[in-house]
Design an enzyme around this catalytic site. Sequence first.
Site, PDB file in Angstrom:
ATOM      1  N   ASP A   4      41.025  42.655  35.210  1.00 49.25           N
ATOM      2  CA  ASP A   4      41.959  41.533  35.050  1.00 49.25           C
ATOM      3  C   ASP A   4      42.722  41.734  33.739  1.00 49.25           C
ATOM      4  O   ASP A   4      43.724  42.441  33.714  1.00 49.25           O
ATOM      5  CB  ASP A   4      41.152  40.230  35.088  1.00 49.25           C
ATOM      6  CG  ASP A   4      42.016  38.983  35.039  1.00 49.25           C
ATOM      7  OD1 ASP A   4      43.240  39.096  35.199  1.00 49.25           O
ATOM      8  OD2 ASP A   4      41.460  37.879  34.835  1.00 49.25           O
ATOM      9  N   GLU A  15      33.716  49.147  39.001  1.00 52.86           N
ATOM     10  CA  GLU A  15      33.904  47.761  38.560  1.00 52.86           C
ATOM     11  C   GLU A  15      34.471  46.946  39.717  1.00 52.86           C
ATOM     12  O   GLU A  15      35.140  47.484  40.592  1.00 52.86           O
ATOM     13  CB  GLU A  15      34.843  47.782  37.340  1.00 52.86           C
ATOM     14  CG  GLU A  15      35.330  46.451  36.832  1.00 52.86           C
ATOM     15  CD  GLU A  15      34.245  45.535  36.286  1.00 52.86           C
ATOM     16  OE1 GLU A  15      33.258  45.287  37.011  1.00 52.86           O
ATOM     17  OE2 GLU A  15      34.394  45.031  35.164  1.00 52.86           O
TER      18      GLU A  15
HETATM   19  P1  IMP Z   1      38.768  41.355  32.191  1.00 55.10           P
HETATM   20  O1  IMP Z   1      37.962  41.690  30.978  1.00 55.10           O
HETATM   21  O2  IMP Z   1      39.727  40.225  31.946  1.00 55.10           O
HETATM   22  O3  IMP Z   1      39.487  42.561  32.796  1.00 55.10           O
HETATM   23  O4  IMP Z   1      37.795  40.737  33.232  1.00 55.10           O
HETATM   24  C1  IMP Z   1      37.074  41.481  34.030  1.00 55.10           C
HETATM   25  C2  IMP Z   1      35.883  40.750  34.583  1.00 55.10           C
HETATM   26  O5  IMP Z   1      36.149  39.381  34.878  1.00 55.10           O
HETATM   27  C3  IMP Z   1      35.559  41.388  35.897  1.00 55.10           C
HETATM   28  O6  IMP Z   1      34.531  42.327  35.700  1.00 55.10           O
HETATM   29  C4  IMP Z   1      35.135  40.250  36.763  1.00 55.10           C
HETATM   30  O7  IMP Z   1      33.727  40.164  36.739  1.00 55.10           O
HETATM   31  C5  IMP Z   1      35.720  39.027  36.152  1.00 55.10           C
HETATM   32  N1  IMP Z   1      36.872  38.577  36.957  1.00 55.10           N
HETATM   33  C6  IMP Z   1      38.178  38.753  36.698  1.00 55.10           C
HETATM   34  N2  IMP Z   1      38.959  38.240  37.650  1.00 55.10           N
HETATM   35  C7  IMP Z   1      38.092  37.743  38.570  1.00 55.10           C
HETATM   36  C8  IMP Z   1      38.291  37.093  39.843  1.00 55.10           C
HETATM   37  O8  IMP Z   1      39.401  36.872  40.339  1.00 55.10           O
HETATM   38  N3  IMP Z   1      37.159  36.741  40.502  1.00 55.10           N
HETATM   39  C9  IMP Z   1      35.903  36.977  40.015  1.00 55.10           C
HETATM   40  N4  IMP Z   1      35.675  37.583  38.842  1.00 55.10           N
HETATM   41  C10 IMP Z   1      36.769  37.956  38.127  1.00 55.10           C
HETATM   42 MG    MG Z   2      32.667  42.272  36.441  1.00 61.92          MG
END
Ligand code: IMP
Ligand code: MG
Length: 172
Positions: free
Chosen positions: A100, A96
């Site tokens: 985040d 991945e």
């Molecule tokens: P989560 O579900 O909040 O953990 O988000 C994960 C997804 O959000 C990742 O697979 C990324 O594609 C996108 N994402 C999260 N933070 C960033 C960032 O700083 N830049 C670009 N994409 C991000």
């Molecule tokens: Mg992603």
Amino acid sequence: MSELIQALSRVDIQERVRFLGRSISKDYSGKNPVVIGVLKGAFIFLADLVRDISIPVRIDFIRLASYGEGTESSGTVEITKDIELKIDGQHVLVVEDIVDSGRTLAFLVRYLKGFNPLSVRICALINKTERRDRAVLVDYEGFNVESGFLVGYGLDFDEDYRTLPDINILKP
Ligand code: IMP
Ligand code: MG
């Protein structure tokens, strides 16, 4: 106009990816894992990583949509392209770009475990910890950053900036 500030250079990334590749090769020796890249963000990282893995691996992709057009996870995760290889009885390594909130990976790990793989581990280029709201264990972590929105090396903001060779902080 958005401003870009370099956070990780090509050399920083290359060195760290090599290290991850060596660790993975050692840990999975004799195991022929299936590497599953999460599209689209992980495509460049995966392409570099697998060339630094010295054991045979097979490669598949899944595409998940969790972000809309902004910078925050919507909370709902949808599979827009499924895996194609059979992973039951296989060791699975998810690759991945960024973890985040952890919602995307929490969903994905649960989904993949439904196929009865022998193991599921996570390799994430960036572990962004400040907004984490799901417990996600990142087995192989490239870089740990607290916060900030990052672009480049596959990472986008609204589909822009993916092709930058280094990783930058996007200042709105
Ligand atoms: P989560 O579900 O909040 O953990 O988000 C994960 C997804 O959000 C990742 O697979 C990324 O594609 C996108 N994402 C999260 N933070 C960033 C960032 O700083 N830049 C670009 N994409 C991000
Ligand atoms: Mg992603």
